[in-house]
Design a protein around this motif. Structure first.
Motif, PDB file in Angstrom:
ATOM      1  N   ALA A  73      40.252  33.271  40.037  1.00  0.00           N
ATOM      2  CA  ALA A  73      41.241  33.843  40.959  1.00  0.00           C
ATOM      3  C   ALA A  73      41.347  32.939  42.183  1.00  0.00           C
ATOM      4  CB  ALA A  73      40.819  35.250  41.376  1.00  0.00           C
ATOM      5  N   CYS A  75      43.635  32.387  46.015  1.00  0.00           N
ATOM      6  CA  CYS A  75      44.171  33.316  47.013  1.00  0.00           C
ATOM      7  C   CYS A  75      45.121  32.628  47.991  1.00  0.00           C
ATOM      8  CB  CYS A  75      42.988  33.930  47.771  1.00  0.00           C
ATOM      9  SG  CYS A  75      43.517  35.041  49.070  1.00  0.00           S
ATOM     10  N   ARG A 102      44.557  33.483  38.199  1.00  0.00           N
ATOM     11  CA  ARG A 102      45.201  34.614  38.847  1.00  0.00           C
ATOM     12  C   ARG A 102      45.451  34.300  40.323  1.00  0.00           C
ATOM     13  NH1 ARG A 102      42.492  40.491  38.370  1.00  0.00           N
ATOM     14  NH2 ARG A 102      43.017  40.071  36.192  1.00  0.00           N
ATOM     15  N   THR A 104      46.128  35.737  43.970  1.00  0.00           N
ATOM     16  CA  THR A 104      45.972  36.971  44.737  1.00  0.00           C
ATOM     17  C   THR A 104      46.395  36.713  46.178  1.00  0.00           C
ATOM     18  OG1 THR A 104      43.727  36.510  45.475  1.00  0.00           O
ATOM     19  CG2 THR A 104      43.960  37.540  43.306  1.00  0.00           C
ATOM     20  N   GLU A 124      48.541  39.064  41.227  1.00  0.00           N
ATOM     21  CA  GLU A 124      48.194  40.414  41.667  1.00  0.00           C
ATOM     22  C   GLU A 124      49.280  40.878  42.627  1.00  0.00           C
ATOM     23  OE1 GLU A 124      43.790  41.235  42.444  1.00  0.00           O
ATOM     24  OE2 GLU A 124      44.722  41.362  44.425  1.00  0.00           O
TER      25      GLU A 124
END
Ligand code: HEM
Ligand code: SF4
Lengths: 165, 555
Positions: A73, A75, A102, A104, A124
C-alpha cells in the motif's frame, strides 16, 4: 473503506495492523518497521501479508521482502503529493512486483488513470464514492504520449492508445 | 479553422487526428472538472491544482489564462486567433511572457471553455502552463535560422513537449519544473537558470547528444545549475530525463514551498544528486524509453527548412531611420540573402510584452508576406520573424512602423523585461510595470540609447523573480518596506554562457528615486568605459566600487 478495482467497488478483506497490536488470522497489512523486525514470524503465518509504505520510503527498502508480500500500500497524504507515483512505478519496473498495489490517502478521481498507468491495482475510496466518477475520469483521455507500466497500444510517434478499462 | 488554412511553409508542429483527439479529450476532462467544482464534488483546494494545470490563475482583479506557445513557435493563423481571442474575451490585449507564452489578464471564468475551444481550433491549449508539473519547454528564438546553430532544438523541444504532456508519474511534482534547450554553443535560453537546461550538440561523428544541467533557478534563491553530464546520446534523451525527474519526484521537499524546487535538492545533495540520477539511469529498462531515430526523423520533418530562394546577401537601403532600426533589429541568417528580424514589444513608455489585437493581426499578415507565416516569441518578451528576405526588409519595416512596432531598441536599455507586478499579480510587493515605463521614457532618445549600447534591465515586483532581475546587467527588485514600495538594485547578472547572479549594490531606492539611480549607474558606466565595452564588461572590470560611490556618496 471500500476499494475501487477495475472501476468497480469491492469490499476490503485486508486489515491494517498497528505496530503493537496482535496479528489477526486473515490478510494483514503491517508497517515496514514491523515487517523488518518480525520478518520471519510474519513469513510463517498462513495468510497473505501486505506492507504499508510511507511516502518517504524508497522502494529499495522493501525490495528484500517483496517475494513474501501479496500487497503493497502506498499513500498520498494530500492529493498534490505525488511521491506515490514514483514508488508504484519503481515497484513494478525495478522490482518486478506483481501483487496488488493499493493507493490510499487523499486520491482524486482525476488521478485514477495516471495511477493505473504507473501500475496501481486498487484505490481505497470513501464510503460514499460514486465509481462512475472514477471510470468517467479514467476513460476521458485515451491517448498518451509516453511509455508507462500499462499495456498500451502503440500509435505513431510517441503516442499510444490507452486501454485502461 | 483547421490546418488547411495554415500558411503552408510555417514550420510549427502540425497536429494530426490523434493530437486533435487528445486535445478534445483534455478539454472534455476540464469541462467535467469545472462541473464537479460547481456541484461541490470538488473542494477549491482539490480544484485549484486541476485548474492551474489548465493555465487558469486567480490574479488581483480577475482570472488570468496563460496559453502555451510551445517553445515560442507560432504560425500566422495561430497569432491571428490569439488576436481574435484578445478582442473578444480580453480587453483587446495579450501579454507575452518570459516563458514564451501569452497571458490574457482579464479572463472571466465563464468564458474559459469557449476560449479553450477557440484555441483548439488552431491546435493550441493552456495545458501545463501552471501547476506543479513540467511546463512549456523554452528554446532559442532563432532556431532554424541562426548561423551558429549546431542542432535544431525545436525537434527535441517538441519531443519533450509530447513526452511531458500529462506524464503519469510527473504531474504531481513537489513544484513546477521548467526545461530550456538550446542547439547552439551560444546559450540564448538561459539554460543554467532552469530546473533542467539542455545543450544539444554533435560529436565528431556528427551524432546528436546532450549536455544536461539541473538545479538552476531564480526566485528567492537564485542558483546556477550543476552540470550532470557532458553527453547523453540522442536515443537515451527521454530515459535520462525520466531519471532526473524520478529522483526529484521522490526526494524533492514538499513541506516548504520555498524549498521545493529541484535547485534546493541539487544544492543540498551536490554530487550525490548526480550519482542518484546516474544510478537510476543505469538500472532502468532503457529499451522501453529509447527514442527511436525514426521518431526523431518524423518529428524533425515538421521543422524542415522552408523553401528558401537562392539569394545573395545584399546591402541595406540608405534611409537613416531604417538603418537605425535595422542596426537594432536584424540578425544574421544562415541562409544567404535572408535575415531574422526582432519586433520590439517595448515601445517607449509602453508595457513590456503587451501587444494589441490589431498588432497581432498586423504581425500575422507581415509574417505571411515575409517570413513563411512563422513567428517566434522571445524570452525577453519580443517577437521574431525568423526568415525574412533582405530585399523585403525595408517594406517590412514600413509595415511594422504603421502598426507601431518598429521601436529600434532591441538589446538596448529600454528593451526591459518586467513582470506584471502590483498592477496584476496577487503576490506582488511593488509595482514593476510603471518603473519600466519611466525608465523607458527617461531614456527615450534613441540616439542616446544606441550610444549607451547593450544593457539589460529586468524588473520583478517581488522576490519570486518572474522578471529575472538576478540575471540582468541592472536588476531591479521591488520590495515592501513597512508599507512603502522600495527598489533594490543588483548589478552584473547574466543569463548566457557566462551565467552569473547579480550582486546587491546597497540600500534600496524609493519609487521616486529609482529611475535617477539607474541614470546615475549609466552615467558612471559611460564615464568609465573603454572603447567597445558594454555595461556588463565595465562592471566586471571595475567591480561595484565606482557604481556604489556614485549612488551612495554624500552629494
Ligand atoms: C501574475 C501572475 C504570476 C504569479 C502569481 C507568479 C508566481 C510566481 C511564483 C510564486 C514564482 C516562484 C516559483 C518558485 O520559485 O518556486 C514564479 C517564478 C517565475 N515566474 Fe511567475 N508569476 C506570475 C506571472 C509571471 C509572468 C507574467 C511571467 C513571465 C513574464 C512569469 C515568469 C516566471 C518565471 C520565469 C519564474 C521563474 C523563476 C525560476 O524559474 O526560478 N511569471 N512566479
Ligand atoms: S515576480 Fe512577484 S510580482 Fe512579479 S509576477 Fe512574479 S510573483 Fe508576481
Amino acid at each position: 473503506m471500500p476499494l475501487l478495482e477495475d472501476g468497480r467497488l469491492r469490499p476490503d478483506d485486508w486489515t491494517s495492523i498497528e505496530d503493537e497490536a496482535p496479528l489477526p488470522e486473515g490478510p494483514a497489512i503491517v508497517s515496514l518497521a514491523r515487517l523488518r523486525a518480525e520478518a520471519d514470524a510474519l513469513a510463517g503465518r498462513n495468510a497473505p501479508l501486505g506492507v504499508a509504505l510511507s511516502p518517504e520510503t524508497q522502494p529499495e527498502e522493501v525490495a528484500p521482502f517483496l517475494d513474501r508480500l501479496a500487497l503493497v500500500a502506498v499513500c498520498l497524504p494530500k492529493s498534490k503529493d505525488g511521491r506515490a507515483f514514483t514508488q508504484i512505478r519503481a515497484l513494478r519496473e525495478h522490482h518486478g512486483f506483481t501483487g496488488e498495489i493499493r493507493a490510499t490517502g487523499h486520491v482524486l478521481p482525476d488521478q485514477y488513470a495516471m495511477l493505473l498507468r504507473c501500475g496501481v491495482t486498487t484505490v481505497e475510496v470513501p464510503e460514499s464514492t460514486d465509481p462512475a466518477t472514477w471510470t468517467r475520469s479514467r476513460d476521458t483521455i485515451r491517448i498518451a504520449y509516453q511509455a508507462a507500466q500499462s499495456a498500451d497500444r502503440p500509435l505513431s510517434l510517441l503516442r499510444r492508445k490507452l486501454e485502461l478499462a | 479553422m483547421n490546418a488547411l488554412t495554415y500558411p503552408p511553409h510555417a514550420r510549427t508542429y502540425r497536429y494530426d487526428e490523434i493530437d486533435r483527439e487528445f486535445l478534445q479529450e483534455r478539454i472534455a476532462e476540464f469541462r467535467g472538472q469545472v462541473e464537479r467544482r460547481l456541484k461541490g464534488e470538488l473542494t477549491e483546494d482539490e480544484f485549484k491544482p486541476l485548474r492551474l494545470m489548465n493555465g487558469l490563475y486567480l490574479q488581483l482583479h480577475a482570472y488570468m489564462l496563460r496559453i502555451a506557445i510551445p517553445y515560442g513557435l507560432l504560425n500566422s493563423a495561430q497569432l491571428r486567433q490569439l488576436g481574435r481571442i484578445a478582442r473578444r474575451w480580453d480587453r483587446g490585449f495579450g501579454h507575452f511572457t518570459t516563458r514564451q507564452n501569452i497571458q490574457f489578464n482579464w479572463t472571466r471564468l465563464e468564458d474559459v471553455p469557449a476560449m479553450l475551444e477557440a484555441l483548439a481550433e488552431v491546435d493550441m491549449h493552456a495545458i501545463q502552463t501552471s501547476g506543479n508539473c513540467i511546463r512549456n519547454t523554452t528554446t532559442d528564438e532563432y532556431a532554424g535560422a541562426s548561423p551558429d546553430e549546431v542542432v535544431d532544438p525545436r525537434v527535441y523541444a517538441e519531443i519533450l513537449r509530447q513526452w511531458s504532456t500529462l506524464h503519469p508519474e510527473f504531474t504531481w511534482l513537489p513544484r513546477k519544473f521548467k526545461i530550456a534547450i538550446t542547439g547552439s554553443p551560444h546559450d540564448r535560453v538561459a539554460a543554467q537558470v532552469h530546473d533542467v537546461g539542455v545543450l544539444a550538440k554533435r560529436n565528431a561523428r556528427g551524432e546528436v547528444g546532450f549536455e544536461v544541467y539541473a538545479g538552476g533557478g531564480l526566485g528567492r534563491t537564485p542558483i546556477i545549475a550543476r552540470k550532470l553530464r557532458d553527453w547523453v546520446p540522442e536515443a537515451e534523451f527521454l530515459a535520462y530525463m525520466e531519471a532526473v525527474l524520478r529522483v526529484y519526484n521522490a526526494l524533492g521537499q514538499r513541506d516548504n514551498i520555498y524549498k521545493a524546487r529541484i535547485k534546493i535538492l541539487v544544492r543540498d545533495l551536490g554530487a550525490e544528486f548526480t550519482q542518484m540520477v546516474e544510478r537510476e539511469y543505469e538500472r532502468m529498462p532503457r529499451d522501453k524509453y529509447r527514442l527511436d531515430p525514426e521518431i526523431v526523423a518524423a518529428i524533425g520533418a515538421h521543422f524542415a527548412p522552408p523553401p528558401f530562394a537562392a539569394l545573395q546577401d545584399q546591402p541595406l537601403p540608405e534611409d537613416r531611420e531604417f538603418r537605425a532600426w535595422a542596426a537594432a533589429s536584424i540578425r544574421a541568417h544562415k541562409q544567404p540573402g535572408y535575415a531574422s528580424v526582432t519586433i520590439s514589444l517595448k515601445p517607449i513608455g509602453g508595457i513590456p510584452g503587451d501587444a494589441s489585437a490589431d498588432q497581432m493581426e498586423a504581425v500575422a499578415d507581415l509574417a505571411e508576406r515575409h517570413s513563411f507565416g512563422e513567428i517566434r516569441v522571445t524570452h525577453v518578451q519580443n517577437l521574431v520573424l525568423p526568415h525574412v528576405r533582405q530585399e523585403d526588409l525595408f517594406t517590412l519595416w514600413q509595415g511594422l512602423r504603421a502598426a507601431g512596432l518598429a521601436t529600434p531598441n532591441i538589446g538596448l536599455i529600454s528593451d526591459i523585461i518586467a513582470c506584471p507586478g502590483m498592477d496584476y499579480c496577487a503576490l506582488a510587493t511593488a509595482r514593476s510595470i510603471p518603473i519600466a515605463q519611466q525608465i523607458s521614457e527617461r531614456f527615450a532618445d534613441l540616439d542616446r540609447q544606441h550610444a549607451i549600447g547593450e544593457c539589460f534591465i529586468n524588473i520583478s515586483g517581488c522576490i519570486n523573480a518572474c522578471g529575472h532581475h538576478h540575471v540582468a546587467h541592472i536588476g531591479i527588485l521591488g520590495v515592501d518596506k513597512r508599507g512603502e514600495e522600495v527598489y533594490q538594485i543588483t548589478l552584473g547578472g547574466s543569463a548566457t554562457n557566462d551565467a552569473s547572479i547579480g550582486e546587491l549594490i546597497g540600500p534600496a531606492f524609493s519609487y521616486d528615486t529609482i529611475v535617477d539611480a539607474v541614470e546615475t549607474l549609466i552615467a558612471t558606466y559611460v564615464a568609465h568605459r573603454t572603447a567597445g565595452e558594454r555595461f556588463i564588461d565595465t562592471y566586471r572590470r571595475l567591480g561595484a566600487a565606482p557604481f556604489k560611490e556614485a549612488l551612495y556618496a554624500p552629494a
